[in-house]
Design a protein around this motif. Sequence first.
Motif, short mmCIF file in Angstrom:
data_model
loop_
_atom_site.label_atom_id
_atom_site.label_comp_id
_atom_site.label_asym_id
_atom_site.label_seq_id
_atom_site.Cartn_x
_atom_site.Cartn_y
_atom_site.Cartn_z
N GLN A 267 2.67 1.57 -3.38
CA GLN A 267 1.71 1.92 -4.42
C GLN A 267 1.26 3.38 -4.29
O GLN A 267 1.12 4.09 -5.28
CB GLN A 267 0.50 1.00 -4.28
N ARG A 268 1.10 3.84 -3.06
CA ARG A 268 0.71 5.22 -2.83
C ARG A 268 1.76 6.17 -3.42
O ARG A 268 1.44 7.14 -4.11
CB ARG A 268 0.56 5.46 -1.32
N GLY B 38 0.82 -1.22 0.00
CA GLY B 38 0.00 0.00 0.00
C GLY B 38 0.85 1.26 0.00
O GLY B 38 0.60 2.19 -0.78
N TYR B 39 1.87 1.29 0.83
CA TYR B 39 2.74 2.47 0.89
C TYR B 39 3.50 2.66 -0.42
O TYR B 39 3.62 3.79 -0.92
CB TYR B 39 3.74 2.34 2.04
#
Lengths: 280, 276
Positions: free
Chosen positions: A25-26, A22-23
């Motif tokens: 990809q963010r 998630g990080y």
Amino acid sequence: MHAASAPLTKPGWLRELIAVWGYAQRNYYLTKRYVLWEVVWLVYTTMNALTIGFIGVGSGGSAEEIARLTTFLLIGSMVWSYLSMIFDLLSETVSWERWEGTIEYTFMSPASRVTQLLGMGVYAIVYGMARVIVMLIAISFFFDLSLGDANYLGAAGILAVCSVSLVGFGMVAAVMPLLSPEKGQQVTSIVTAVLLLISGIYYSIDVLPGWMQPLAYLSPVYYALDGIRETLLEGQTFGSQWDNIWPLLIMGAVFPPLGLWLFQRGEHYAKRTGRLKRAG
Amino acid sequence: MTLEKIQRAKHALELRNIDKRFKKGRKDYAYALKSVSLTLNRGEVVGILGPNGSGKSTLIRVISTLTLPDSGEVDVFGIDAVKHPKEVQRYMNRVSVEASFFKKLSSMENLIFGAKLYGVTDRESKPMIREILDGIGFDFTRVNEPMEHLSRGMQQKIALARALLTSPMLMLLDEPTTGLDPRSKKDVQELIRAIRADHESSILLCTHDMGEAEELCDRIGILLNGELIALDTAENLKRQHQVGDRPPTLEEVFMAATGTTLEEAEFENKDEKKAA
Ligand SMILES: Nc1ncnc2c1ncn2[C@@H]1O[C@H](COP(=O)(O)OP(=O)(O)OP(=O)(O)O)[C@@H](O)[C@H]1O
Ligand SMILES: [Mg+2]
């Protein structure tokens, strides 16, 4: 209502792994959204590297000497652009989170700081590598480089080891914007400038005033550059660079935990004094 | 195993004597919370009414582990949230007045990121995003636009979706309908009602809106200058403050309890802030 509810039963390690992704990809989404700026920045750094390369070309001497100096300078330029990007990406992302106020949502989520560091670190390294490759291709059109004996694999190995300590270094620097988004970014800019000065990026550190030279030994960038120049210019093996590698290994083992520890101290302080709040 | 412990817990939330003050100057403090105690039963919706600066947001921040209390205990599903924040964070979420997002990114990107921090994958979150947004009347065709193009109300709906995506068992809502148009307000209130009917989540709702508090909440607390001066059902609050034979409105209860109307209290607070 909310029929398909998200499972609460996933094991902790799997949740953290999803959050690492998630990080990363963010940060990818942010790069994508600012792609024009990223292109501008890439062109700018490439031009900068070219400019420095031409200083080498204009230096005079034999063709061989010129090629050597040019290569020396360009290695500095490329390695610096890669390493400083890792460092900046971490602290910039944190100041960004402060500006947008999303840091409150990151801090109240169950994902750990180690996860956050890993996610951002992995993205910074992959993105940094991609940029360096593009720059290398562009630059190779302009110069005769002295890379006949180059040991590329050895250089990549040293760069990889150094990346780890830079991720940790970035986390240390990210404490500043965490506590104060305005002043924090200014402090990290100064840290970057000092690293640029002391690490011997465009010159051997022997040219620095005597009192300044020991500072270089505290900078992971110094060891990385020295090792990479030996492997690329002299064709030295990775193993022969042990003098440069062990300090990098130590820094790689010390900086990430130190960065995490400091960051968590900062987080605790911010939560106690109400620093995170912006409005509402 | 934390989940089992949480499922067995009697209360969703238990606050005992929470104090919080913030430093304003050298020896000057703002007292945001003074000895606040409160219990939220499982599946219950408790509303907190209070003028600006009464400590509502601080209360929510303390529960959501974003602010450390000076003293007192916070138990979320029986687990000490101050000592063991990581154990309880997975089971709660918060929606605040200011919808904080990466404004350059799209709603979808922000939601996907928010969900992943709680271990919810794209495959799980995407259908839920669709369902939740349809449910609160968010035009799904705009989900890929940068969020800075969306109105405040639309951003607020995304903020609600971000919380719902993680299936929180405890929802902390800090003025979720402030600044929304009547239609959006209705949508959001409808959603809270639906969550309530589900009996799956417990909700703490801070609001300025008396009607909203009365309609949505099982019990209502009044927070004034950091003190919780009342906490009961709307009927009981009205009964306690009845003078004639006509039961007072919640507005009147608030006035009697605080000595001001909500509007006046806010007004005074603003004056105070100006004077300071
Ligand atoms: N992070 C902070 N730093 C300093 N003071 C703070 C902080 N957070 C809250 N305060 C102070 O604590 C008091 C309570 O503030 P809080 O934001 O909790 O009130 P509120 O009831 O949410 O108000 P509003 O209705 O305006 O949102 C105020 O005096 C405020 O100035
Ligand atoms: Mg508030």
